[in-house]
Design an enzyme around this catalytic site. Structure first.
Site, short mmCIF file in Angstrom:
data_model
loop_
_atom_site.label_atom_id
_atom_site.label_comp_id
_atom_site.label_asym_id
_atom_site.label_seq_id
_atom_site.Cartn_x
_atom_site.Cartn_y
_atom_site.Cartn_z
N GLU A 22 -13.14 17.80 3.45
CA GLU A 22 -13.20 16.48 4.08
C GLU A 22 -14.05 16.48 5.34
O GLU A 22 -13.94 15.59 6.18
CB GLU A 22 -11.78 16.01 4.39
CG GLU A 22 -10.89 15.89 3.17
CD GLU A 22 -9.45 15.61 3.53
OE1 GLU A 22 -9.17 14.51 4.04
OE2 GLU A 22 -8.60 16.50 3.33
N SER A 157 -7.42 13.26 0.92
CA SER A 157 -8.48 12.30 0.59
C SER A 157 -8.75 12.17 -0.90
O SER A 157 -9.86 11.87 -1.33
CB SER A 157 -9.79 12.66 1.31
OG SER A 157 -9.66 12.42 2.69
N TYR A 224 -14.21 6.17 0.72
CA TYR A 224 -15.20 6.40 1.77
C TYR A 224 -16.58 5.79 1.52
O TYR A 224 -17.46 5.96 2.34
CB TYR A 224 -15.33 7.91 2.02
CG TYR A 224 -14.03 8.50 2.49
CD1 TYR A 224 -13.43 8.08 3.68
CD2 TYR A 224 -13.36 9.47 1.74
CE1 TYR A 224 -12.23 8.60 4.11
CE2 TYR A 224 -12.16 10.00 2.16
CZ TYR A 224 -11.59 9.57 3.34
OH TYR A 224 -10.41 10.08 3.77
N ARG A 263 0.28 7.98 8.32
CA ARG A 263 0.10 6.91 7.35
C ARG A 263 0.76 7.34 6.04
O ARG A 263 0.49 8.43 5.53
CB ARG A 263 -1.38 6.63 7.10
CG ARG A 263 -1.64 5.28 6.42
CD ARG A 263 -3.03 5.18 5.83
NE ARG A 263 -3.14 6.03 4.66
CZ ARG A 263 -4.02 7.04 4.55
NH1 ARG A 263 -4.84 7.33 5.54
NH2 ARG A 263 -4.06 7.76 3.44
N ASP A 265 1.58 6.55 1.99
CA ASP A 265 1.03 5.86 0.83
C ASP A 265 2.10 5.62 -0.22
O ASP A 265 2.98 6.48 -0.43
CB ASP A 265 -0.10 6.69 0.22
CG ASP A 265 -1.26 6.90 1.19
OD1 ASP A 265 -1.44 6.04 2.08
OD2 ASP A 265 -1.95 7.93 1.06
N GLU A 279 2.84 10.21 -0.54
CA GLU A 279 2.59 11.27 0.44
C GLU A 279 2.48 10.66 1.82
O GLU A 279 2.44 9.43 1.98
CB GLU A 279 1.30 12.03 0.11
CG GLU A 279 0.05 11.17 0.06
CD GLU A 279 -1.17 11.96 -0.38
OE1 GLU A 279 -1.80 12.59 0.48
OE2 GLU A 279 -1.47 11.95 -1.59
N GLY A 285 -7.70 8.96 8.75
CA GLY A 285 -9.09 8.76 9.14
C GLY A 285 -9.27 7.73 10.25
O GLY A 285 -8.45 6.84 10.44
#
Length: 318
Positions: A22, A157, A224, A263, A265, A279, A285
């Site tokens: 990443e 990611s 991204y 964060r 998800d 997760e 980011g």
């Protein structure tokens, strides 16, 4: 020029880039953070620990000692930056740093351990099983019925993500090089995410975003590349589910011992009214496409203010 609110911090080392898959995302995150910190009046040094050999780490430590920062802003993603590696070095050097500590970082980086922790605290998850690298290379037959998801246990990611639906050919995994693989039931419906930010010592869930990838899969490219995914913030979902996401994200942050920002998800199946945690990300980011800055703006928090709040939550090793 804005003014920083962390008067105890004047010199900030921004850690970005690094050695992981990443790296490119981290370079963008770190550059944005560095610009924000300079706009707030901080003395900023950008430091890229891309070489984590013994010699590379020695140079990294020397650079930190020479600059003598009051705090490090950790904008690294993935291996070394997100798995407890750099956190342990900073604690050894007794340098303050942002985001979570070594234990929480290691836990969140391992999707299986994270799911087990969620389940132990009555947070809803999807059915799953684990195959080691040798087994996954030999094209295993999962016990979980299709549709299913395959992803590395310790990558972020959506690196190495596969979604296999009914009728799909099983992908060729003979060259799988991501270590252990998590095989998880695929929950149809919506991709949701919720950020938690600590402001003046109080962790608060900022909002819920629905992610609508153009190609139907929220993978690395969808995350991204500009125009690949539509972000709906706040998510247009039932308010009960919205509030559940906020509560579950806050609980997940607390369960793993996260600090500063995280964060979480989710997948939500509206037909069966089923919400499941996937997760938690302890190094989310900070790019112009990133979700935490977007939710912060929704709550009236500018990017520079967000960076300053994260910096204020930085801890010190005992």
């Amino acid at each position: 020029m804005n003014q920083n609110t962390n008067q105890q911090f004047k010199k900030v080392a921004v850690l970005y880039g690094g050695p992981s898959a990443e790296r490119d995302v981290s370079l963008v995150s770190g550059a944005a953070v560095g610009d924000a910190l300079r706009s707030l009046g901080y003395n900023v040094m950008m430091l890229d620990p891309k070489d984590i050999s013994d010699n590379g780490l020695a140079q990294f430590k020397t650079a930190l000692k020479n600059f003598a920062p009051d705090v490090c802003f950790n904008a690294l993603h993935g291996r070394f930056g997100e798995d407890g590696g750099v956190q342990e070095i900073l604690e050894q050097l007794k340098i303050r740093y942002t985001h979570s500590g070594p234990a929480a970082s290691r836990l969140a980086m391992d999707k299986v351990k994270t799911l087990n922790s969620f389940s132990a605290h009555d947070l809803p998850i999807a059915r799953h099983e684990v195959f080691n690298q040798a087994a996954i290379r030999q094209q295993p037959t999962p016990s979980i019925a299709r549709p299913l998801v395959i992803k590395p246990v310790t990558e972020g990611s959506s690196v190495g993500l596969y979604i296999i639906k009914a009728g799909d050919e099983f992908p060729d995994l003979s060259t799988w090089n991501f270590g252990d693989a998590l095989v998880e039931e695929y929950i149809p419906g919506l991709e949701l995410t919720s950020a938690v930010l600590e402001i003046d010592g109080v962790a608060t869930a900022l909002g819920v975003t629905e992610l609508q990838p153009n190609r139907g899969v929220y993978d690395y490219q969808a995350k991204y590349q500009t125009g690949e995914t539509t972000h709906v913030c706040p998510a247009n979902i039932d308010q009960k589910i919205y509030q559940q996401c906020l509560a579950f994200a806050l609980r997940a942050h607390q369960v793993i011992g996260a600090k500063g920002v995280s964060r979480t998800d989710f997948r939500y199946d509206p037909h069966n009214n089923r919400l499941a945690l996937l997760e938690i990300n302890t190094q989310p980011g900070m790019t112009n496409l990133s979700l935490v800055p977007e939710q912060a703006i929704y709550k009236g928090i500018s990017f520079a203010q967000l960076v300053d709040y994260i910096l204020a939550a930085a801890g010190r090793a005992e």
